[in-house]
Each structure stands twice: as C-alpha cells, then as structure tokens.
Design a protein around this motif. Sequence first.
Motif, PDB file in Angstrom:
ATOM      1  N   GLN B 243      -0.997  -0.023 -18.529  1.00 24.44           N
ATOM      2  CA  GLN B 243      -1.762  -1.186 -18.975  1.00 24.44           C
ATOM      3  C   GLN B 243      -0.914  -2.438 -18.840  1.00 24.44           C
ATOM      4  O   GLN B 243       0.305  -2.382 -18.867  1.00 24.44           O
ATOM      5  N   GLY B 244      -1.598  -3.589 -18.753  1.00 25.94           N
ATOM      6  CA  GLY B 244      -0.886  -4.861 -18.593  1.00 25.94           C
ATOM      7  C   GLY B 244      -0.320  -4.973 -17.200  1.00 25.94           C
ATOM      8  O   GLY B 244      -0.701  -4.241 -16.289  1.00 25.94           O
ATOM      9  N   GLY B 245       0.640  -5.882 -17.025  1.00 23.61           N
ATOM     10  CA  GLY B 245       1.304  -6.010 -15.731  1.00 23.61           C
ATOM     11  C   GLY B 245       0.452  -6.664 -14.672  1.00 23.61           C
ATOM     12  O   GLY B 245      -0.392  -7.512 -14.964  1.00 23.61           O
ATOM     13  N   PHE B 246       0.663  -6.230 -13.432  1.00 19.89           N
ATOM     14  CA  PHE B 246       0.034  -6.845 -12.261  1.00 19.89           C
ATOM     15  C   PHE B 246      -0.973  -5.850 -11.704  1.00 19.89           C
ATOM     16  O   PHE B 246      -0.607  -4.794 -11.179  1.00 19.89           O
ATOM     17  N   GLY B 247      -2.258  -6.176 -11.833  1.00 17.19           N
ATOM     18  CA  GLY B 247      -3.311  -5.211 -11.539  1.00 17.19           C
ATOM     19  C   GLY B 247      -3.387  -4.811 -10.071  1.00 17.19           C
ATOM     20  O   GLY B 247      -3.070  -5.590  -9.170  1.00 17.19           O
ATOM     21  N   THR B 248      -3.819  -3.573  -9.869  1.00 16.65           N
ATOM     22  CA  THR B 248      -3.994  -3.016  -8.532  1.00 16.65           C
ATOM     23  C   THR B 248      -4.932  -3.883  -7.685  1.00 16.65           C
ATOM     24  O   THR B 248      -4.687  -4.072  -6.488  1.00 16.65           O
ATOM     25  N   THR B 249      -5.986  -4.418  -8.284  1.00 19.44           N
ATOM     26  CA  THR B 249      -6.915  -5.274  -7.539  1.00 19.44           C
ATOM     27  C   THR B 249      -6.206  -6.512  -6.999  1.00 19.44           C
ATOM     28  O   THR B 249      -6.444  -6.929  -5.856  1.00 19.44           O
ATOM     29  N   LEU B 250      -5.341  -7.102  -7.837  1.00 19.68           N
ATOM     30  CA  LEU B 250      -4.628  -8.300  -7.401  1.00 19.68           C
ATOM     31  C   LEU B 250      -3.653  -7.973  -6.274  1.00 19.68           C
ATOM     32  O   LEU B 250      -3.510  -8.728  -5.314  1.00 19.68           O
ATOM     33  N   MET B 251      -2.999  -6.821  -6.382  1.00 18.71           N
ATOM     34  CA  MET B 251      -2.090  -6.422  -5.305  1.00 18.71           C
ATOM     35  C   MET B 251      -2.884  -6.187  -4.015  1.00 18.71           C
ATOM     36  O   MET B 251      -2.456  -6.605  -2.938  1.00 18.71           O
ATOM     37  N   ALA B 252      -4.039  -5.531  -4.140  1.00 17.33           N
ATOM     38  CA  ALA B 252      -4.868  -5.296  -2.949  1.00 17.33           C
ATOM     39  C   ALA B 252      -5.283  -6.631  -2.326  1.00 17.33           C
ATOM     40  O   ALA B 252      -5.291  -6.787  -1.106  1.00 17.33           O
ATOM     41  N   LYS B 253      -5.586  -7.600  -3.163  1.00 19.25           N
ATOM     42  CA  LYS B 253      -5.958  -8.930  -2.650  1.00 19.25           C
ATOM     43  C   LYS B 253      -4.793  -9.566  -1.877  1.00 19.25           C
ATOM     44  O   LYS B 253      -4.968 -10.052  -0.757  1.00 19.25           O
ATOM     45  N   ASP B 254      -3.596  -9.550  -2.466  1.00 16.65           N
ATOM     46  CA  ASP B 254      -2.447 -10.158  -1.795  1.00 16.65           C
ATOM     47  C   ASP B 254      -2.117  -9.440  -0.487  1.00 16.65           C
ATOM     48  O   ASP B 254      -1.734 -10.072   0.500  1.00 16.65           O
ATOM     49  N   LEU B 255      -2.281  -8.108  -0.485  1.00 13.37           N
ATOM     50  CA  LEU B 255      -2.020  -7.358   0.744  1.00 13.37           C
ATOM     51  C   LEU B 255      -3.075  -7.686   1.797  1.00 13.37           C
ATOM     52  O   LEU B 255      -2.789  -7.677   2.997  1.00 13.37           O
ATOM     53  N   GLY B 256      -4.298  -7.991   1.354  1.00 17.31           N
ATOM     54  CA  GLY B 256      -5.331  -8.442   2.291  1.00 17.31           C
ATOM     55  C   GLY B 256      -4.909  -9.757   2.945  1.00 17.31           C
ATOM     56  O   GLY B 256      -5.077  -9.943   4.156  1.00 17.31           O
TER      57      GLY B 256
END
Lengths: 305, 305, 305, 305
Positions: B243-256
């Motif tokens: 929980q918390g931290g840097f969400g998987t969705t946000l990482m997927a967005k940056d990798l996009g």
Amino acid sequence: CSRSMASKTPVGFIGLGNMGNPMAKNLMKHGYPLIIYDVFPDACKEFQEAGEQVVSSPADVAEKADRIITMLPTSINAVEAYSGTNGILKKVKKGSLLIDSSTIDPSVSKELAKEVEKMGAVFMDAPVSGGVGAARSGNLTFMVGGVEEEFAAAQELLGCMGSNVVYCGAVGTGQAAKICNNMLLAISMIGTAEAMNLGIRLGLDPKLLAKILNMSSGRCWSSDTYNPVPGVMDGVPSANNYQGGFGTTLMAKDLGLAQDSATSTKSPILLGSLAHQIYRMMCAKGYSKKDFSSVFQFLREEENF
Amino acid sequence: CSRSMASKTPVGFIGLGNMGNPMAKNLMKHGYPLIIYDVFPDACKEFQEAGEQVVSSPADVAEKADRIITMLPTSINAVEAYSGTNGILKKVKKGSLLIDSSTIDPSVSKELAKEVEKMGAVFMDAPVSGGVGAARSGNLTFMVGGVEEEFAAAQELLGCMGSNVVYCGAVGTGQAAKICNNMLLAISMIGTAEAMNLGIRLGLDPKLLAKILNMSSGRCWSSDTYNPVPGVMDGVPSANNYQGGFGTTLMAKDLGLAQDSATSTKSPILLGSLAHQIYRMMCAKGYSKKDFSSVFQFLREEENF
Amino acid sequence: CSRSMASKTPVGFIGLGNMGNPMAKNLMKHGYPLIIYDVFPDACKEFQEAGEQVVSSPADVAEKADRIITMLPTSINAVEAYSGTNGILKKVKKGSLLIDSSTIDPSVSKELAKEVEKMGAVFMDAPVSGGVGAARSGNLTFMVGGVEEEFAAAQELLGCMGSNVVYCGAVGTGQAAKICNNMLLAISMIGTAEAMNLGIRLGLDPKLLAKILNMSSGRCWSSDTYNPVPGVMDGVPSANNYQGGFGTTLMAKDLGLAQDSATSTKSPILLGSLAHQIYRMMCAKGYSKKDFSSVFQFLREEENF
Amino acid sequence: CSRSMASKTPVGFIGLGNMGNPMAKNLMKHGYPLIIYDVFPDACKEFQEAGEQVVSSPADVAEKADRIITMLPTSINAVEAYSGTNGILKKVKKGSLLIDSSTIDPSVSKELAKEVEKMGAVFMDAPVSGGVGAARSGNLTFMVGGVEEEFAAAQELLGCMGSNVVYCGAVGTGQAAKICNNMLLAISMIGTAEAMNLGIRLGLDPKLLAKILNMSSGRCWSSDTYNPVPGVMDGVPSANNYQGGFGTTLMAKDLGLAQDSATSTKSPILLGSLAHQIYRMMCAKGYSKKDFSSVFQFLREEENF
C-alpha cells in the motif's frame, strides 16, 4: 589470515587459469605450500619454477593435500576434476576440506557435495565476484555455501585471496547468490545502457543524465560505478573502448546458469531471460571479448547507416 | 526561497490533485498569493476557504498571474490547459513564466513551448520525482528543461516545493530525464524482484541475499532502499502489503511515455519495453492500485496452485 | 503396419501414463504381445487383466523383449529407465531396438544412444506430436532420430500408433524437431492471442479479424486451426473454457527443453525465451491445467478491475 | 470494376511514391481521369506526360475531384494533406469520398474522419497489404474502415487496384486489421527464424525441418510461404540475399504503430513489443534496407567470431 610460515600444511590448487593463477599466488604469499594441477601443463610451469609441487592428476592432489581449492571454467570441468577417472574422489582423505570456487550450476554443486560427503570429506561452494584485478590484489568476494561449522576453516584460506568472505547457507547457496547478483547486474547494466541511450537521443547531456540518475531512484552500480557510456566516467571499461573488465562471454555464461536454475526451479525471470538472450546476440555479433558494458555500443545506431 | 511576505506577486496554479494540492500549499506557506483553477471545482474549495482566489478557467489564471504552475495527469490535459478554448494561451501576458510540472511526452512539451514562445512568454517543463509524501514535505526533485537564463526565476518558485531543482537543458529535457529515470527504475525493480525470487527458491534467506546484493555489483535503489520482498526492510510498501508508494498504474503510464519517446526517436529499449508490458499485465490483473514493487508478488506462485 | 497375428514377437512397453496407455493398446490391437512395466503398479493392471505380461523392472522388460518402447515424462525418468540400477541396460540383448518416445533433452537422447550402442543395441528417439486424442485414434506424428538403416524397423511399430512417422536424421534430431515445432507453436499462439486482443480493443469483430489474418501473412495454425478466442471456432479448447487440449504445464516443460538446448548450443531465442517465461507465469497464476491457448485469457483485463 | 471509358468522373490521387505510382496507373488503365498531387513535383511528371492533370496542392485536388485517394508515408504527412494550410479540407466538396490508403495510427484516422465529416464529406481508411509487385499487378488487399453504406462506392475504385477488398468495420478498423496482421507476421517471422536456427544448430537439415514444421502445429505463412532460411525455398527474398520484399524499416514502422495503439488502449503485447525492439535493433545494425525475413541472418553467429 596469518602470514606466519610455520606449521602450514600444503594446500591443493586445481585450475591455474586467468583467475586461479593470481589466487594461488596469494596463497603462496601467505606461506602456504601448494600442490598444483592443471590440464594444461604450461599453466603449472610458473609455479614449478617457484618451487611448488606439480602433480599429474586431481587424484594426486587429493593424495598429498587435505585442503583443496578448485577453480574451473564450467560444470563439466568441475565434475571431471572431482568424479572423473583420476578425479579428487579417487584418493580423497577423510576429513579433507574441498572448496570449489568455480561458477557452476548450484544443482551440480549439490551433487558433488553428496559424493564428497560419502567419502567422509567436506565440500563447500565458494564462487567469487571481482575480476582478474581483484584476484591479483586479493580483494575478491567469496560467497560460500556449505555446513556452517566448516565455514571458519574455509575462511582461513579464502581470506588470503579475498577481502570479503560471506557465508550464504547450505551447499549451493554460494552459487545461488552469485548467479542472482550477476543476473541483476546484467539487467541493470542493459537498463542503464537503454536509459542513457534514450536520454541522449532526447537531447540530454550524458554526464548530466548520469548525475541525475545517480541521485534518483534509477541509481544502480552500473550507473554510478561502472557507467557504460564513454566520457561519463574515468577508469572504467567504457573509457577504454570496452577493453578489460568482465567479458560478454562470461556474462552470457552466468546468465545461462541463471536460466538453467530458473527453469529447474520454475521461477519466472522475464527480464533475466531477455538479458541472457541479449548477451547471446552480442556474443554472436562480435562483442564476445569486450566488457559486458559494451551493450551500450550494441544498442547504438552504427555509423554509416 | 524567501519567506518574506512583502511584495510577492500572485502565482497561478492549475491542477490541484494529489500532487498539486500539497505543492500549492507549500507556495502559500512561502507567502505567495495564489490564483487557482481545477476542472473539478471541489479541488479548489480548500484553497478558497484559505483565502486564495479561485477562477473559472486557465485563461482567467493567465489574466491575473504572470507566473503559472501546471500539474496535470496527462498530455491531453496539459494541451487542453494551454491551447484549449479557454486555455492559458488565450490570455497569457507577454513575459509570463509558465512552468509545467506534469509528466507528459517530451515532444508535447516542445510543442507547447513553441506556442507559448509565439505569445512572447516563456515555457519550462519541470516534472517531479518523489511522491505525495515528498510533495507535502517540500522535498520533491524537479527536473527542469527550458532556456537557461530563465532557470533562476523558475528556481525561486520550485525551491519552495522541492529540495532539489536540477537544470537539465533545452525544453523537453526535464521530461526526458524523468522518463529515463523511471524506465531504469522499473527495470531494476523487476530485476530485483526476479533475482530475489530466484534466490529464495534456490534456498537463500531473503535478508541475507539483499545484503549480499547491496554490497555487490547488483546493488540498486530498488534493492537497497525500496526492497520489494516483505520482511527485508521496514517502512517501505513491501512491509505494508504494497500500500502507498508509487502505484503500478502510474509506472505503466510513465513507461508508456518512455515507449512513445523511444519509438519516435527510434531508440531500442528491449528491457524497457518488456518492463512496460509487465506493468500493463499487472494493471490488467488487479495490481493497479498497489505500489509498483508488488511485481515481486506478481512473479510468485499463487497459493493453492 | 500388419494386423496379422502370426509370428509376432513381444514388444516391451515402459511408461503407461496418459499417452503410453492408449499407445500400448494400439500395439495390442495390431497383434503385438506386450511386456509391460510402470513405476506405478496400478498403471499396469488394465494390461494384466487383458492378458499381457507385467514385469517388475525395465531390466526385466529387456530380458524378455528385444523391441522396447519407452514413454516417460522427463529426462530424469528416461535416464533411470535406461541406466538405473534395474534399468534396461542391465539386461538388454544385443541387436535390440530401443525406441524412446518421451520428450526429453536431445543431449540426453544422445547420451543414452551412446550407452545403448556400447551394449550392441540400437537406440532411436521418437517423440510424438498430437495429444491423448491422437494417441487413442492412432493418429500421432512420430519424429524419429537415429541410424537411417533402422528406421524401417522402427516404422513397423510406430506405424501402429501413428499416422505419420517422419525420419529426421541422427539420434537427437527427433527431439530437436519436436522442440523447434513446439517453440514456434508457443510463439505463434501467444502472438495470435496478442493480435486478436489488440484488434478487439481497437474495435474489430473477433471472427472477422480471424478471417482477415487467415487470408493474410499473419496466418498460422494457432489462428486458423486452434484460435484462442472464445466464439471464433467450434471444437477447440477456447470453445470449451480451455479444457482439454495441450496443457500449459506441458508447454512450459517443452519450452524449458528448448531453452536448455538453446543455451547449450548458444543459439539466441529472444521470442522463444520470452514465450517460455510467459508460460511459467501462467503456471504460477492458476493456468497450469488449462489448454495453452488460454494465454488469450491471461492477457485480458480481469473483470472488476 | 468497369473498364468502360464513358461517363467516368476524375479521381484525385495524392502521393505518387513507390506504392502510389503503380496504384494510380491502375486507375488510369480502368479509364479514370486523374487529378494528381505530390509534394515532390518530379513524382508527377510521368502522369503529366500521360495527359493527367497535375495541380499544386491537396486543396486544388479537392476542388476538382469528389473522389480522392491518398497514399502517404506517415501519420504526419496524412494530417498535413488533409488538415494542412492547403489541405483537402480547405476546398473539399460536400458528399466527396476521401479514401486514405496510407498505413497510419488508427486514432489519427478517426480524427481525420471527424474533421471530414464536419465538412459533409465521407472518410474511409483503406490501408493495403502486398508490396510494390502487388501494386503493379493490381493484386493488393485493401482493409477498409468506415460507414458501411459507402463501402460499395469505395470498392468501385479500390477494386481497380486490388484483388481483395475487405470491409472491416467502423473508421480506423482498416488500420487496426493491418496493424494486427503485421504484428502477428513479425512475431511468427522472428519465431520461424529462431526455430529454424535452433534446429540447424541441433543438427537438423533446414529443408526437412521446414517440411516438418509445415505439416505440424508450428506451420505459419513465414514458414510455408516466405521461409527466411536461404536454400529452403525459391522465389523468396531469402533466396536472393534478402533483397526486395518488405523492408525491415517498414516493418519497424508498422510495429511502432502497433506499439502506439497497444499503449493507448492499454493492451499487453509482450511478444509484439519485443518484436518491435528486435526490428529497431536491426535497423540500427545495417539491416534497414533488407527484407524483414533477414532476421534469420541477424540471429546467426557472424563469420570470424
């Protein structure tokens, strides 16, 4: 690791290649008489001239020394040295301490340990990290797997050749630790090369990008200590046309071991597996003798295209 | 970053979401009167109650402030805020300083900069690293791209919200630096998860393995500061069910974004691209709201199989 | 493959599992008396009741039959059956024909062939393609490696169990052909699933997309004969919740063999290796018993996210 | 597609490159007078000499023809031709039929369709498969997206240039179908190259291996119609040093479109994404002008290493 010459019993050393040669010399410096064997007689000359005893098989080493270090290139060579027709096991004495510093499949280490145990002797796997330079200066790291009670005995010898001797757990865990480290190293090196190359193409200055990565969450040994981009750091292979260092072939070999271990334990290694294939491709495309950080060069567009 | 209240002209702030909210508050703390806009009126309430001026469009912000910070979720939102029907460019004053802290495609930043320049104003891209916690404590890192002469002016404001303001080069290089860092972060996080998982299956203790990696060449931020394996470190998302931290969705967005930039500059990113796909898979499989270090969990064999 | 009952000497059969059972029955139908062994006695019952002779070790099979078929799940089982304490080699007669239909590492096949040859007997590797259904109906394909002069003798028996018996070359090439086929199959199946999923998300009707692919250069067995998308074809596992067919675990096993062979021959297999990891992940995530075309389901976004 | 010369109104054609040139000629053969434009005046000469009318902008084409075909290399060129300063939309007549045969991002096709619709005209995307040869012989395949009622009208023209005109659904689905097919094609081509290379290294004869794959579940267009291994088939690029055919650069471009579409629809394409990166690497390493089946050569070990 005492330098006192008194009362030191001879230590066997099998495998006097690029790594074994300087390792054995460090044992000599610490006053250990050596019993030497290598499949290539030429590799033994230097030691013979220095007064060490050269014998003609691993079995003969085992007859004359009850502590033996083996340093061999592949699983097959290690099996041959231990279980072959004239292998260590043919004449090993009860209570002997056999330390294998080769980097091999951990399941092979476990097999060897079983056979050694049947003979009443002790086997430890102790692969090294650090290259030829660290071997010369006695600054290798040893990752040691085996019965914990025997660790101190192993440390006495390994401490003469390395500055860091780490106990990892049961037999095979020394190999496991090395394989895991090198897999992560390969992944972060390729990742660093990709990120640096992408950044440069997007208009960033390589030195500045390295500085930013190194103060951020992208920081890794490959970016802050061994940067693969020429001009970013001094004293690393990228500053010297990727000569020296840790060769692409050796990295491909270690990734092959990681792959085998992952397959046999059914562990998914998506990036590790792709890193393996990338180093395979590099070996096929003329990078085999360059340092593994040359993956940066491999990714770049070639001149004239 | 002076705390003197005297003579401070108002600063525009567009986008008061999870990150924008605490960032704007830090500007307030440093005595800057704010002109506020968000597409969701509710996001502005708090600021209105605190006495700041809320207006009804980006254009209105531009009319009342000649320094504006934008903090928006996607390229599309940023384009809308600048070039939309009621966008900043409709009423921007000559000489205004427009700082976009959104994480967007660097080529979009360059486009916006061109349009802003035509109006006689200045555009800088200044994406942040560090999450909501760093935004609250004013400890963000800003990576700034734009004309070097304007950097000092940007630094005055950004220094109120972050402890680290780095000049990266021409417009777009702020985004480029962020994207490259996060791509390398994703790669080394997945690599750490794979190496830790493989090591555990080969019999290594996770804490010991982490220790060995961290003193060896596999060391990286993901292994030594944010280890993904529960039980290895305290105070990180892996210690708190991701929980918390840097969400998987946000990482997927940056990798996009990394993927798009790599495609448009024809840069090969073999591991970066696979990392992108792995985070895509995780989003599809229920990990979207967990911290991105939950890739360790994703790799593990599920119970009951 | 003659059905005449006269003059047929007994054939040994070792390994009566899901595949071995129907294969052995087809030999019976063609009039061959069987000498049966399986490590699980229960697997032999049916044959005992049918009047076939059940013995208690591979060695005993070799004593009573000079033609033996082995059908075992892994390399280790095969090595045990041939070279184990009570293995075939303990009592094999000169001139015997030993046919291994297991799917194993081609390098293990070569090792076994060497040992068999030392005993004056002949070894051939003859792995099958086609699943349990084809085994029942006698429609398997056998890919056969070994000395060409012995191929006719092998064909006599294999032709009773399969409709297609292909000579591939020297010992090990039967395995090689099977491994290469299954690696390409896995790659094109995952590729088909990715292309179908992407097309559907871009608004294409799945049946229409399949039709277009099948008349274009994307056409492959996975798209035109075994389409992984529910609703596109009848009579395939995707039409039946991915039940039946070729299990994900088996595909992961074959890809492990491909990986091992590629590592030992230093052949780069970038997609093959990633396909291997994807099937590993699927096994870890609850797909192990589903047909391998369920990769389409694995890629899709889950409900409720 | 009638050859009668009577009563045919002129057709606009924008983009007379490698593909557009022979396509336009096929329209001429079928009796359509052409209104021609290309950014490179030289590309129009041939048509001017043949008596067709050459104009100086897309807008001028739209003024003189109410059916227009566009055949352009990239999304940017297509946007310029439609929405640019002198673009089609500046002078398009109500009820015009605009068919874009460029291969571009489906989301761009949708944008263009919206703008065209606002002007009271009709837009259809109709990318082609089949290369320059098929363009010359009038044997292209067109994949058509747009309003179904207008399909017959499009078919009248497209049928003069192609033997296969397939209706795919709403605007953008023509592009989607092409992109999905080419992604699967790239994956199965690389897969075929990997499987053939691995098989050869394991001792299989390439022709025999191809034969086995083609009668088994590994069968695909890349193995049975366009085999990448020299010596296996005649009349394909691999038989001619990978000259001719479908260039690696073009495949990399199409995979870039697949990647963009997958990113924007959040569809995981693990193999598709890796295939994209492999073709990127090939472009960087001197394979850009070779046929895309040269990936077999790329995987092989180079001489002298």
